[in-house]
Design a protein around this motif. Structure first.
Motif, mmCIF file in Angstrom:
data_model
loop_
_atom_site.group_PDB
_atom_site.id
_atom_site.type_symbol
_atom_site.label_atom_id
_atom_site.label_comp_id
_atom_site.label_asym_id
_atom_site.label_seq_id
_atom_site.Cartn_x
_atom_site.Cartn_y
_atom_site.Cartn_z
ATOM 1 N N SER A 75 0.912 -1.278 -0.164
ATOM 2 C CA SER A 75 -0.183 0.036 -0.020
ATOM 3 C C SER A 75 0.858 1.365 -0.188
ATOM 4 O O SER A 75 0.278 2.322 -0.407
ATOM 5 C CB SER A 75 -0.918 -0.142 1.111
ATOM 6 N N GLU A 76 1.950 1.021 0.577
ATOM 7 C CA GLU A 76 2.863 2.270 0.587
ATOM 8 C C GLU A 76 3.833 2.605 -0.575
ATOM 9 O O GLU A 76 4.603 3.287 -0.603
ATOM 10 C CB GLU A 76 3.964 2.148 2.019
ATOM 11 N N GLY A 77 3.875 1.500 -1.171
ATOM 12 C CA GLY A 77 4.832 1.525 -2.738
ATOM 13 C C GLY A 77 6.042 1.091 -2.556
ATOM 14 O O GLY A 77 7.164 1.582 -3.081
ATOM 15 N N HIS A 78 6.502 0.272 -1.488
ATOM 16 C CA HIS A 78 7.981 -0.280 -1.155
ATOM 17 C C HIS A 78 8.104 -1.315 -1.869
ATOM 18 O O HIS A 78 7.883 -2.588 -1.281
ATOM 19 C CB HIS A 78 8.167 -0.313 0.290
ATOM 20 N N THR A 79 8.617 -1.480 -3.207
ATOM 21 C CA THR A 79 8.541 -2.435 -4.212
ATOM 22 C C THR A 79 9.505 -3.483 -3.548
ATOM 23 O O THR A 79 9.430 -5.003 -3.510
ATOM 24 C CB THR A 79 8.981 -2.211 -5.352
ATOM 25 N N GLU A 80 10.805 -2.951 -3.143
ATOM 26 C CA GLU A 80 12.022 -3.991 -2.588
ATOM 27 C C GLU A 80 11.386 -4.929 -1.616
ATOM 28 O O GLU A 80 11.744 -5.945 -1.183
ATOM 29 C CB GLU A 80 13.075 -3.381 -2.361
ATOM 30 N N VAL A 81 10.743 -3.863 -0.447
ATOM 31 C CA VAL A 81 10.306 -4.717 0.795
ATOM 32 C C VAL A 81 9.311 -5.615 0.528
ATOM 33 O O VAL A 81 9.145 -6.686 0.866
ATOM 34 C CB VAL A 81 9.655 -3.612 1.636
ATOM 35 N N ILE A 86 7.736 -11.314 0.056
ATOM 36 C CA ILE A 86 7.184 -12.414 -0.510
ATOM 37 C C ILE A 86 8.001 -13.764 -0.505
ATOM 38 O O ILE A 86 7.682 -14.880 -0.284
ATOM 39 C CB ILE A 86 6.842 -12.290 -1.868
ATOM 40 N N THR A 87 9.437 -13.495 -0.768
ATOM 41 C CA THR A 87 10.474 -14.582 -0.530
ATOM 42 C C THR A 87 10.546 -15.177 0.908
ATOM 43 O O THR A 87 11.329 -16.303 0.840
ATOM 44 C CB THR A 87 11.653 -14.050 -1.293
ATOM 45 N N SER A 88 10.164 -14.135 1.621
ATOM 46 C CA SER A 88 10.407 -14.600 3.050
ATOM 47 C C SER A 88 9.047 -15.486 3.591
ATOM 48 O O SER A 88 8.795 -15.897 4.868
ATOM 49 C CB SER A 88 10.648 -13.712 4.095
ATOM 50 N N GLY A 89 8.182 -15.845 2.664
ATOM 51 C CA GLY A 89 6.937 -16.663 3.122
ATOM 52 C C GLY A 89 5.625 -15.580 3.339
ATOM 53 O O GLY A 89 4.887 -16.346 4.259
ATOM 54 N N ALA A 90 5.637 -14.575 3.129
ATOM 55 C CA ALA A 90 4.438 -13.788 3.180
ATOM 56 C C ALA A 90 3.228 -14.154 2.545
ATOM 57 O O ALA A 90 3.282 -14.626 1.523
ATOM 58 C CB ALA A 90 4.572 -12.361 2.956
ATOM 59 N N LEU A 112 2.722 0.447 -9.986
ATOM 60 C CA LEU A 112 2.536 -0.437 -11.045
ATOM 61 C C LEU A 112 3.486 -1.640 -10.750
ATOM 62 O O LEU A 112 3.042 -2.879 -10.973
ATOM 63 C CB LEU A 112 2.759 0.140 -12.268
ATOM 64 N N ASP A 113 4.804 -1.409 -10.304
ATOM 65 C CA ASP A 113 5.696 -2.540 -10.237
ATOM 66 C C ASP A 113 5.149 -3.456 -9.177
ATOM 67 O O ASP A 113 5.403 -4.799 -9.366
ATOM 68 C CB ASP A 113 7.093 -1.841 -10.028
ATOM 69 N N ILE A 114 4.659 -2.859 -7.994
ATOM 70 C CA ILE A 114 4.008 -3.810 -6.836
ATOM 71 C C ILE A 114 2.898 -4.778 -7.431
ATOM 72 O O ILE A 114 2.730 -6.008 -7.343
ATOM 73 C CB ILE A 114 3.741 -3.238 -5.838
ATOM 74 N N VAL A 115 2.172 -4.099 -8.121
ATOM 75 C CA VAL A 115 0.858 -4.733 -8.848
ATOM 76 C C VAL A 115 1.364 -5.922 -9.889
ATOM 77 O O VAL A 115 0.892 -7.189 -9.544
ATOM 78 C CB VAL A 115 -0.220 -3.904 -9.807
ATOM 79 N N ILE A 116 2.266 -5.684 -10.608
ATOM 80 C CA ILE A 116 2.894 -6.667 -11.368
ATOM 81 C C ILE A 116 3.484 -7.780 -10.643
ATOM 82 O O ILE A 116 3.482 -8.896 -11.001
ATOM 83 C CB ILE A 116 3.811 -6.140 -12.434
ATOM 84 N N THR A 117 4.160 -7.464 -9.627
ATOM 85 C CA THR A 117 5.048 -8.220 -8.723
ATOM 86 C C THR A 117 3.933 -9.325 -8.239
ATOM 87 O O THR A 117 4.161 -10.457 -8.027
ATOM 88 C CB THR A 117 6.056 -7.776 -7.664
ATOM 89 N N LEU A 118 3.060 -8.805 -7.713
ATOM 90 C CA LEU A 118 1.840 -9.658 -6.756
ATOM 91 C C LEU A 118 1.459 -10.608 -7.805
ATOM 92 O O LEU A 118 0.971 -11.790 -7.551
ATOM 93 C CB LEU A 118 0.833 -8.760 -6.137
#
Length: 323
Positions: A75-81, A86-90, A112-118
């Motif tokens: 929601s805050e837009g932190h793509t790297e986090v 996700i890789t940590s099991g979220a 956008l980048d986060i939407v694509i990642t998800l």
């Protein structure tokens, strides 16, 4: 709480010291408050989030409203986090009490980048929150066109009703670009609601730009205005001529396109064809009655533009000589 304060201060060393001293990584700011990991996610501190998880922080911990670190980071837009969590099991589709997921939060925030990642990580694009809205509908309501484009790639997963509701929002917002994107996603036009003429005209012009002759014919048959203009005053014929789409030029002329139409700068389709040196398009337009003497706002006609190209073939065509 000292641990949470150290996170807020982005004091990674102090966080490490406190955790090594035995401080619980899942300690909350209050009885029902957020944990240090949620604060790290909210602030975008990936290194601190990593440190906390290494020391036992629950990656799926929930805050007051039921939000997880992943939902907060998205929601805050932190793509790297987001990628790290996700890789940590979220849990990718964990929900808040209101039914908001990380994907909906990212769509609302226009990340956008986060939407694509998800999406690539398997997030459910058809999920609805407690207000019965999907990420796509929120993107439509807020005018986030790039998000819409990312979410509509697999329309069958969304369902007909969601797409219809989305289109209704877009018509209200007069977001013709987004309507065009949805129409191009492969959805049958028979299931779509009535779409206003402006959206149809936009679709025609965009198709002419891109060289999609079948789509140009389809939109003309559906009732698009062949001489409709975009925000620059340019018609589908102007764009087709500019981009050298010979077949589309022929199609548009067949449907009654005005050959000497002018945009805001008084540039005609012929002027564009000459400027971009599309010889066959130039011939077609001249045969259809294009006038090379029409001046633009600077008083320059197409003959002058042709001389500037130094293309002898174009100059001869304009002067009526056969090649």
């Amino acid at each position: 709480m000292e641990l949470i304060q150290a996170v807020k201060n982005r004091d990674t060393l102090r966080v490490q010291q406190l955790l090594k001293s035995g401080i619980d990584a899942n300690l909350r700011a209050s009885v029902v408050g957020d944990t240090a990991l949620t604060y790290a996610a909210f602030l975008g501190y990936e290194e601190i989030a990593d440190t906390l998880i290494q020391h036992g922080a629950d990656v799926n911990t929930r805050g007051v409203e039921g939000g997880t670190p992943l939902i907060v980071a998205a929601s805050e837009g932190h793509t790297e986090v987001v990628q790290f969590l996700i890789t940590s099991g979220a849990q990718i589709d964990a929900e808040t009490r209101d039914g908001l997921t990380a994907l909906i939060g990212a769509a609302i925030g226009n990340h956008l980048d986060i939407v694509i990642t998800l999406i690539q990580s398997g997030s459910d694009i058809s999920h609805k929150d407690k207000e019965n809205k999907t990420a796509l509908e929120y993107a439509a309501m807020l005018g986030h066109t790039a998000i819409i484009e990312a979410l509509i790639k697999e329309p069958t997963k969304l369902g007909i009703e969601v797409i219809k509701k989305t289109l209704s929002w877009l018509v209200q917002k007069q977001n013709h670009e987004a309507i065009y994107i949805i129409r191009q996603s492969g959805i049958s036009t028979e299931i779509l609601p009535e779409i206003d003429s402006q959206a149809l005209n936009f679709a025609l012009i965009e198709s002419a730009k891109k060289g999609a002759n079948k789509d140009v014919q389809k939109y003309l048959r559906e009732g698009a205005e062949v001489n409709a203009k975009d925000e620059y005053g340019s018609t589908a014929l102007s764009w087709a001529a500019k981009n050298g789409h010979q077949r589309i030029v022929l199609t548009l002329l067949k449907f009654g396109a005005r050959v000497n139409t002018k945009n805001r700068e008084h540039h005609t389709p012929l002027r564009y064809a000459v400027e971009h040196e599309h010889l066959e398009v130039i011939r077609i337009l001249l045969d259809a009655g294009a006038d090379p003497d029409i001046p633009d706002q600077m008083g320059q006609n197409t003959f002058l533009i042709a001389s500037q190209t130094k293309n002898e073939k174009i100059i001869k065509i304009l002067n009526g000589n056969c090649i």
